[in-house]
Design a protein around this motif. Structure first.
Motif, PDB file in Angstrom:
ATOM      1  N   GLU A 238       0.834  -1.197   0.000  1.00 22.38           N
ATOM      2  CA  GLU A 238       0.000   0.000   0.000  1.00 22.38           C
ATOM      3  C   GLU A 238       0.872   1.252   0.000  1.00 22.38           C
ATOM      4  O   GLU A 238       1.558   1.520   0.986  1.00 22.38           O
ATOM      5  CB  GLU A 238      -0.909   0.027   1.234  1.00 22.38           C
ATOM      6  CG  GLU A 238      -1.971  -1.047   1.258  1.00 22.38           C
ATOM      7  CD  GLU A 238      -2.922  -0.874   2.423  1.00 22.38           C
ATOM      8  OE1 GLU A 238      -2.750   0.098   3.181  1.00 22.38           O
ATOM      9  OE2 GLU A 238      -3.829  -1.712   2.579  1.00 22.38           O
ATOM     10  N   PRO A 239       0.866   2.023  -1.092  1.00 21.56           N
ATOM     11  CA  PRO A 239       1.569   3.308  -1.070  1.00 21.56           C
ATOM     12  C   PRO A 239       0.971   4.215   0.003  1.00 21.56           C
ATOM     13  O   PRO A 239      -0.251   4.279   0.158  1.00 21.56           O
ATOM     14  CB  PRO A 239       1.322   3.873  -2.473  1.00 21.56           C
ATOM     15  CG  PRO A 239       0.938   2.696  -3.311  1.00 21.56           C
ATOM     16  CD  PRO A 239       0.241   1.744  -2.390  1.00 21.56           C
ATOM     17  N   TYR A 240       1.830   4.917   0.740  1.00 18.47           N
ATOM     18  CA  TYR A 240       1.323   5.746   1.836  1.00 18.47           C
ATOM     19  C   TYR A 240       1.730   7.208   1.708  1.00 18.47           C
ATOM     20  O   TYR A 240       1.495   7.992   2.627  1.00 18.47           O
ATOM     21  CB  TYR A 240       1.782   5.188   3.188  1.00 18.47           C
ATOM     22  CG  TYR A 240       3.236   4.804   3.267  1.00 18.47           C
ATOM     23  CD1 TYR A 240       4.205   5.740   3.594  1.00 18.47           C
ATOM     24  CD2 TYR A 240       3.638   3.499   3.014  1.00 18.47           C
ATOM     25  CE1 TYR A 240       5.539   5.398   3.665  1.00 18.47           C
ATOM     26  CE2 TYR A 240       4.969   3.137   3.082  1.00 18.47           C
ATOM     27  CZ  TYR A 240       5.915   4.075   3.410  1.00 18.47           C
ATOM     28  OH  TYR A 240       7.235   3.725   3.465  1.00 18.47           O
ATOM     29  N   PHE A 241       2.313   7.586   0.578  1.00 17.92           N
ATOM     30  CA  PHE A 241       2.592   8.996   0.327  1.00 17.92           C
ATOM     31  C   PHE A 241       2.418   9.253  -1.165  1.00 17.92           C
ATOM     32  O   PHE A 241       3.174   8.740  -1.988  1.00 17.92           O
ATOM     33  CB  PHE A 241       4.008   9.357   0.764  1.00 17.92           C
ATOM     34  CG  PHE A 241       4.355  10.816   0.540  1.00 17.92           C
ATOM     35  CD1 PHE A 241       3.404  11.802   0.700  1.00 17.92           C
ATOM     36  CD2 PHE A 241       5.642  11.188   0.167  1.00 17.92           C
ATOM     37  CE1 PHE A 241       3.704  13.143   0.501  1.00 17.92           C
ATOM     38  CE2 PHE A 241       5.964  12.526  -0.042  1.00 17.92           C
ATOM     39  CZ  PHE A 241       4.997  13.500   0.124  1.00 17.92           C
ATOM     40  N   TYR A 274       6.853  -0.921   0.469  1.00 15.11           N
ATOM     41  CA  TYR A 274       7.346  -2.298   0.469  1.00 15.11           C
ATOM     42  C   TYR A 274       6.220  -3.265   0.107  1.00 15.11           C
ATOM     43  O   TYR A 274       5.038  -2.991   0.340  1.00 15.11           O
ATOM     44  CB  TYR A 274       7.922  -2.651   1.834  1.00 15.11           C
ATOM     45  CG  TYR A 274       9.173  -1.873   2.158  1.00 15.11           C
ATOM     46  CD1 TYR A 274      10.428  -2.379   1.841  1.00 15.11           C
ATOM     47  CD2 TYR A 274       9.103  -0.615   2.745  1.00 15.11           C
ATOM     48  CE1 TYR A 274      11.582  -1.664   2.119  1.00 15.11           C
ATOM     49  CE2 TYR A 274      10.248   0.108   3.026  1.00 15.11           C
ATOM     50  CZ  TYR A 274      11.481  -0.415   2.710  1.00 15.11           C
ATOM     51  OH  TYR A 274      12.621   0.305   2.976  1.00 15.11           O
ATOM     52  N   VAL A 275       6.607  -4.416  -0.450  1.00 14.10           N
ATOM     53  CA  VAL A 275       5.629  -5.376  -0.942  1.00 14.10           C
ATOM     54  C   VAL A 275       5.566  -6.644  -0.106  1.00 14.10           C
ATOM     55  O   VAL A 275       4.747  -7.524  -0.391  1.00 14.10           O
ATOM     56  CB  VAL A 275       5.900  -5.737  -2.420  1.00 14.10           C
ATOM     57  CG1 VAL A 275       5.708  -4.532  -3.314  1.00 14.10           C
ATOM     58  CG2 VAL A 275       7.286  -6.332  -2.596  1.00 14.10           C
ATOM     59  N   ASN A 321       0.909  -2.336  -6.984  1.00 14.38           N
ATOM     60  CA  ASN A 321       1.128  -2.513  -5.554  1.00 14.38           C
ATOM     61  C   ASN A 321       1.906  -3.774  -5.210  1.00 14.38           C
ATOM     62  O   ASN A 321       2.259  -3.997  -4.047  1.00 14.38           O
ATOM     63  CB  ASN A 321      -0.216  -2.532  -4.822  1.00 14.38           C
ATOM     64  CG  ASN A 321      -0.845  -1.155  -4.748  1.00 14.38           C
ATOM     65  OD1 ASN A 321      -0.389  -0.215  -5.400  1.00 14.38           O
ATOM     66  ND2 ASN A 321      -1.889  -1.016  -3.970  1.00 14.38           N
ATOM     67  N   PHE A 322       2.180  -4.626  -6.219  1.00 14.42           N
ATOM     68  CA  PHE A 322       2.964  -5.833  -5.980  1.00 14.42           C
ATOM     69  C   PHE A 322       4.292  -5.782  -6.723  1.00 14.42           C
ATOM     70  O   PHE A 322       4.916  -6.802  -6.989  1.00 14.42           O
ATOM     71  CB  PHE A 322       2.166  -7.078  -6.391  1.00 14.42           C
ATOM     72  CG  PHE A 322       1.039  -7.391  -5.451  1.00 14.42           C
ATOM     73  CD1 PHE A 322       1.210  -8.303  -4.434  1.00 14.42           C
ATOM     74  CD2 PHE A 322      -0.178  -6.755  -5.558  1.00 14.42           C
ATOM     75  CE1 PHE A 322       0.194  -8.590  -3.548  1.00 14.42           C
ATOM     76  CE2 PHE A 322      -1.208  -7.020  -4.687  1.00 14.42           C
ATOM     77  CZ  PHE A 322      -1.034  -7.946  -3.679  1.00 14.42           C
ATOM     78  N   MET A 323       4.735  -4.573  -7.058  1.00 12.95           N
ATOM     79  CA  MET A 323       6.012  -4.319  -7.718  1.00 12.95           C
ATOM     80  C   MET A 323       6.110  -4.992  -9.088  1.00 12.95           C
ATOM     81  O   MET A 323       7.195  -5.340  -9.553  1.00 12.95           O
ATOM     82  CB  MET A 323       7.189  -4.741  -6.828  1.00 12.95           C
ATOM     83  CG  MET A 323       8.454  -3.919  -7.095  1.00 12.95           C
ATOM     84  SD  MET A 323       9.708  -4.025  -5.784  1.00 12.95           S
ATOM     85  CE  MET A 323      10.183  -5.745  -5.890  1.00 12.95           C
ATOM     86  N   ILE A 324       4.967  -5.202  -9.742  1.00 10.03           N
ATOM     87  CA  ILE A 324       4.948  -5.650 -11.125  1.00 10.03           C
ATOM     88  C   ILE A 324       4.990  -4.418 -12.007  1.00 10.03           C
ATOM     89  O   ILE A 324       4.175  -3.508 -11.857  1.00 10.03           O
ATOM     90  CB  ILE A 324       3.691  -6.475 -11.434  1.00 10.03           C
ATOM     91  CG1 ILE A 324       3.610  -7.694 -10.499  1.00 10.03           C
ATOM     92  CG2 ILE A 324       3.697  -6.917 -12.883  1.00 10.03           C
ATOM     93  CD1 ILE A 324       4.763  -8.637 -10.614  1.00 10.03           C
ATOM     94  N   GLN A 325       5.952  -4.366 -12.909  1.00 17.00           N
ATOM     95  CA  GLN A 325       6.145  -3.154 -13.702  1.00 17.00           C
ATOM     96  C   GLN A 325       5.003  -2.958 -14.692  1.00 17.00           C
ATOM     97  O   GLN A 325       4.558  -3.894 -15.360  1.00 17.00           O
ATOM     98  CB  GLN A 325       7.476  -3.212 -14.446  1.00 17.00           C
ATOM     99  CG  GLN A 325       7.847  -1.891 -15.100  1.00 17.00           C
ATOM    100  CD  GLN A 325       9.288  -1.876 -15.594  1.00 17.00           C
ATOM    101  OE1 GLN A 325      10.008  -2.846 -15.413  1.00 17.00           O
ATOM    102  NE2 GLN A 325       9.698  -0.791 -16.208  1.00 17.00           N
TER     103      GLN A 325
END
Length: 343
Positions: A238-241, A274-275, A321-325
């Protein structure tokens, strides 16, 4: 293609009913406005899943029926108080529920999402306090400012996580392709958000907003049903900024009389996150910063609009959100033609 045997098709149905009400009041010469609201929700799901199994030396089809029923009652209240001209104090509180959806309960094999039929509704207790100033006008200038602080307490939070994420301790062992929706337990988010809107001569619109919070885990079990070890850690995936900005400018009678040309620019910023649990360095999604440009042209007759967009102009690396480009730079052209107006 050969037709699919209907006896082998998984059929899922979801029936949701919502009954809601609200009561609004304006007192103190309309300076204080209040709103009380309530919502009763029922959610019934049913799935028939066929399976081919051997029986007495033959292959037979066995049907598995799964049914679930959930109901809850949520409520809340909001208030707005006009302190001085164009300045409002805004507050709200609510107890709300989020029902699990079919995809979350029964999975999605095409997207490597496993089922979790034990998924429970998510409950949230949210509190907000802020202010809004404007729309204030000075000649051709208009300005509006909004800011708010929030405190959100979540219980049985529904979140999509990597299967057995707590057991991943090396990068080469991580398999972020297989996920499942789980009830995370208790979470707590505290943060602020703000928005600034500026308008000049009803032609130039500029909007900036941002959100910053810390969504911390406060207790519960992991995806395998074990007690969680990451108390007070940031919830992963979850991005928080985030910061977003948009500028749009309208030009009339360009190229043709009674035509309208709109130019716009968008930018978006997502801070690193982080993921997986524990925040190892290899699981850090880098900072993302994108820019989009576009234009639309409405012809004088008002029926045809031509739009062109360039997304991610500088081809920055962007991730989900899972660092998949995600895809990089992209070009779009859209034609919109109005055949007839019914009203």
């Amino acid at each position: 293609l050969n037709p699919i045997n209907k006896d082998l098709i998984t059929v899922s149905t979801v029936r949701k009913n919502i009954l809601s009400f609200n009561y609004e009041a304006q007192v103190l010469n309309d300076r204080l406005r209040t709103n009380l609201m309530g919502k009763y929700t029922t959610n019934r799901t049913h799935q028939v899943r066929p399976e081919i199994v051997p029986q007495n030396g033959e292959q037979v089809i066995v049907r598995h029926d799964t049914t679930s029923f959930m109901s809850n009652f949520g409520y809340g209240a909001t208030l707005s108080y006009n302190i001085v001209r164009d300045l409002f104090l805004i507050g709200s509180g609510e107890r709300s529920y989020v029902m699990p959806e079919e995809r979350q309960l029964y999975g999605d094999p095409e997207n490597n999402i496993l089922p979790n039929r034990r998924l429970q509704p998510e409950r949230n207790n949210n509190y907000n306090l802020g202010f809004r100033w404007g729309m204030v006008q000075y000649g051709r200038h208009k300005l509006s400012v909004y800011a708010s602080a929030f405190w959100r307490n979540g219980y049985d939070k529904i979140t999509q996580q990597v299967v057995d994420a707590t057991e991943i301790d090396r990068e080469e062992d991580a398999d972020i392709q297989t996920t499942r929706y789980i009830n995370l337990g208790q979470t707590q988010a505290r943060g602020v958000e703000a928005e600034l809107l500026y308008i000049y001569n009803d032609r130039l619109n500029a909007l900036v907003n941002f959100s910053k919070f810390n969504n911390l885990f406060k207790g519960g079990v992991d995806g395998s049903g074990r007690n969680h070890d990451f108390y007070n850690h940031q919830v992963p995936n979850e991005p928080y900024f985030t910061v977003n900005a948009n500028i749009q400018y309208r030009l009339d009678n360009v190229f043709q009389r009674r035509s309208v040309l709109n130019l716009y620019y968008n930018t978006g910023y997502v801070g690193e996150f982080y993921v997986v649990w524990g925040s190892p360095d290899w699981a850090r999604t880098p900072t993302q910063f994108t820019h989009d440009f576009g234009a639309s042209y409405r012809f004088p007759n008002g029926k045809l609009i031509v739009s062109g967009d360039i997304k991610n102009v500088f081809n920055a690396e962007v991730y989900d959100n899972f660092m998949i480009q995600k895809p990089g730079r992209a070009f779009y052209l859209k034609l919109n033609y109005t055949i007839n107006k019914f009203i």
